[in-house]
Design a protein around this motif. Sequence first.
Motif, PDB file in Angstrom:
ATOM      1  N   GLY A  18      49.987  39.381  46.183  1.00 48.64           N
ATOM      2  CA  GLY A  18      48.618  40.167  46.049  1.00 48.64           C
ATOM      3  C   GLY A  18      48.851  40.493  44.500  1.00 48.64           C
ATOM      4  O   GLY A  18      48.030  41.215  44.045  1.00 48.64           O
ATOM      5  N   GLU A  19      49.771  39.943  43.695  1.00 49.46           N
ATOM      6  CA  GLU A  19      49.707  40.549  42.291  1.00 49.46           C
ATOM      7  C   GLU A  19      48.699  40.197  41.599  1.00 49.46           C
ATOM      8  O   GLU A  19      48.089  39.012  41.459  1.00 49.46           O
ATOM      9  CB  GLU A  19      51.099  39.936  41.967  1.00 49.46           C
ATOM     10  N   GLY A  20      48.017  41.083  40.588  1.00 54.28           N
ATOM     11  CA  GLY A  20      46.964  41.034  39.935  1.00 54.28           C
ATOM     12  C   GLY A  20      45.599  41.266  40.728  1.00 54.28           C
ATOM     13  O   GLY A  20      44.573  41.487  40.171  1.00 54.28           O
ATOM     14  N   PRO A  58      46.305  50.045  44.067  1.00 50.95           N
ATOM     15  CA  PRO A  58      45.482  49.144  44.150  1.00 50.95           C
ATOM     16  C   PRO A  58      43.979  49.454  44.518  1.00 50.95           C
ATOM     17  O   PRO A  58      43.097  48.550  44.250  1.00 50.95           O
ATOM     18  CB  PRO A  58      46.226  48.403  45.383  1.00 50.95           C
ATOM     19  N   LEU A  59      43.599  50.541  45.120  1.00 46.73           N
ATOM     20  CA  LEU A  59      42.351  50.689  45.551  1.00 46.73           C
ATOM     21  C   LEU A  59      41.527  51.103  44.144  1.00 46.73           C
ATOM     22  O   LEU A  59      41.508  52.168  43.727  1.00 46.73           O
ATOM     23  CB  LEU A  59      42.228  52.053  46.718  1.00 46.73           C
ATOM     24  N   LEU A 217      47.262  36.657  56.580  1.00 46.70           N
ATOM     25  CA  LEU A 217      46.920  37.199  55.353  1.00 46.70           C
ATOM     26  C   LEU A 217      47.590  36.671  53.945  1.00 46.70           C
ATOM     27  O   LEU A 217      46.508  36.844  52.921  1.00 46.70           O
ATOM     28  CB  LEU A 217      47.727  38.723  55.640  1.00 46.70           C
ATOM     29  N   GLU A 218      48.555  36.078  54.004  1.00 44.57           N
ATOM     30  CA  GLU A 218      49.176  35.448  52.738  1.00 44.57           C
ATOM     31  C   GLU A 218      48.325  34.534  52.187  1.00 44.57           C
ATOM     32  O   GLU A 218      48.140  34.075  51.087  1.00 44.57           O
ATOM     33  CB  GLU A 218      50.400  34.993  53.284  1.00 44.57           C
ATOM     34  N   GLU A 219      47.787  33.664  53.227  1.00 44.92           N
ATOM     35  CA  GLU A 219      46.888  32.468  52.996  1.00 44.92           C
ATOM     36  C   GLU A 219      45.405  32.895  52.399  1.00 44.92           C
ATOM     37  O   GLU A 219      45.187  32.454  51.340  1.00 44.92           O
ATOM     38  CB  GLU A 219      46.533  31.759  54.234  1.00 44.92           C
ATOM     39  N   ASP A 254      48.255  49.166  55.848  1.00 42.64           N
ATOM     40  CA  ASP A 254      49.489  49.356  55.031  1.00 42.64           C
ATOM     41  C   ASP A 254      50.349  48.079  54.486  1.00 42.64           C
ATOM     42  O   ASP A 254      50.852  48.220  53.522  1.00 42.64           O
ATOM     43  CB  ASP A 254      50.447  50.315  56.200  1.00 42.64           C
ATOM     44  N   ASP A 255      50.185  47.127  55.324  1.00 40.55           N
ATOM     45  CA  ASP A 255      50.550  45.785  54.924  1.00 40.55           C
ATOM     46  C   ASP A 255      50.177  45.326  53.547  1.00 40.55           C
ATOM     47  O   ASP A 255      50.838  45.009  52.572  1.00 40.55           O
ATOM     48  CB  ASP A 255      50.876  44.840  56.046  1.00 40.55           C
ATOM     49  N   ILE A 256      48.779  45.209  53.848  1.00 42.09           N
ATOM     50  CA  ILE A 256      47.827  44.784  52.792  1.00 42.09           C
ATOM     51  C   ILE A 256      48.093  45.719  51.290  1.00 42.09           C
ATOM     52  O   ILE A 256      48.356  45.158  50.262  1.00 42.09           O
ATOM     53  CB  ILE A 256      46.466  44.344  52.960  1.00 42.09           C
ATOM     54  N   VAL A 257      48.250  46.920  51.487  1.00 46.76           N
ATOM     55  CA  VAL A 257      48.606  47.856  50.334  1.00 46.76           C
ATOM     56  C   VAL A 257      49.728  47.656  49.775  1.00 46.76           C
ATOM     57  O   VAL A 257      49.980  47.622  48.607  1.00 46.76           O
ATOM     58  CB  VAL A 257      48.175  49.410  51.030  1.00 46.76           C
TER      59      VAL A 257
END
Length: 266
Positions: A18-20, A58-59, A217-219, A254-257
Amino acid sequence: MPYLIRPGRARQAADGRGEGLGLAVPGCAHPMVAPMEWAELSRPGLGALPGPTGTGGPLQWAVLNVNAGPGARPDPYCAPAAAALRQSGVAVLGHLDMRYGSRPFGELVSDAHRFLDWYGVDGFYMARCPAVSERLMEASRTATTVRALCGGGAGGGHVVLEHGTYPHPGYAECADQLVTFAGSWSDYRWSQAAEWTADLPPERFCHLVHGLPRTHLEEALRIARWQGAGTVCFTDRTARGGQDPWETLPGYWDDIVSRIGPGVSE
């Protein structure tokens, strides 16, 4: 894979991280019934605006929807919740329902004034925004007016237009961000970006996806980056039975954060 249409972004999207990217929350349930969600959103280090440490999380923004808008009177639960978000570096956007262009201009401006007077919002999330060229002039008028009400520099507050699809390109001149996808994972994984979006930076676009399993999620992150979205909100909650999938945070929050904003304090 129909979403692979932006070869210039292929390298940065290839790893699925999720960088950027930034996070957004299009509206949790009322703070009285979802106090834990609102407390989590104001967690130190989560907000994108730099705090005392000099770094941001990130938020980027969260939407405040009191009662299909600002409500009839100041809400004693929403005011402190909005203040806590702003203090933690999260922009608070008031929810304005455009009803696809059928809502009178005066009503929308009146709601915007209430949001500002009662909750000190940083801008507006214009939900159910029309996408056709015939409604562009009126949408532009409304967005320009409510942005100016916020005052401040650079033309006023932050305005997000929620189309849920790719609108006429002229809408990009009306707002800071366009929500160009809002729907289910089953639709998102086969979606395509409009060609005209390639001329604009990722921070101009936001994607909202519900019904997304953790295993994909990664996809989903890869698709968002490939299609040029700078802001996302993904959730495993669904819209089945008419439910609002955004009322609660996803089970993998928490994972996506951690993927999008590593280093956020636990």
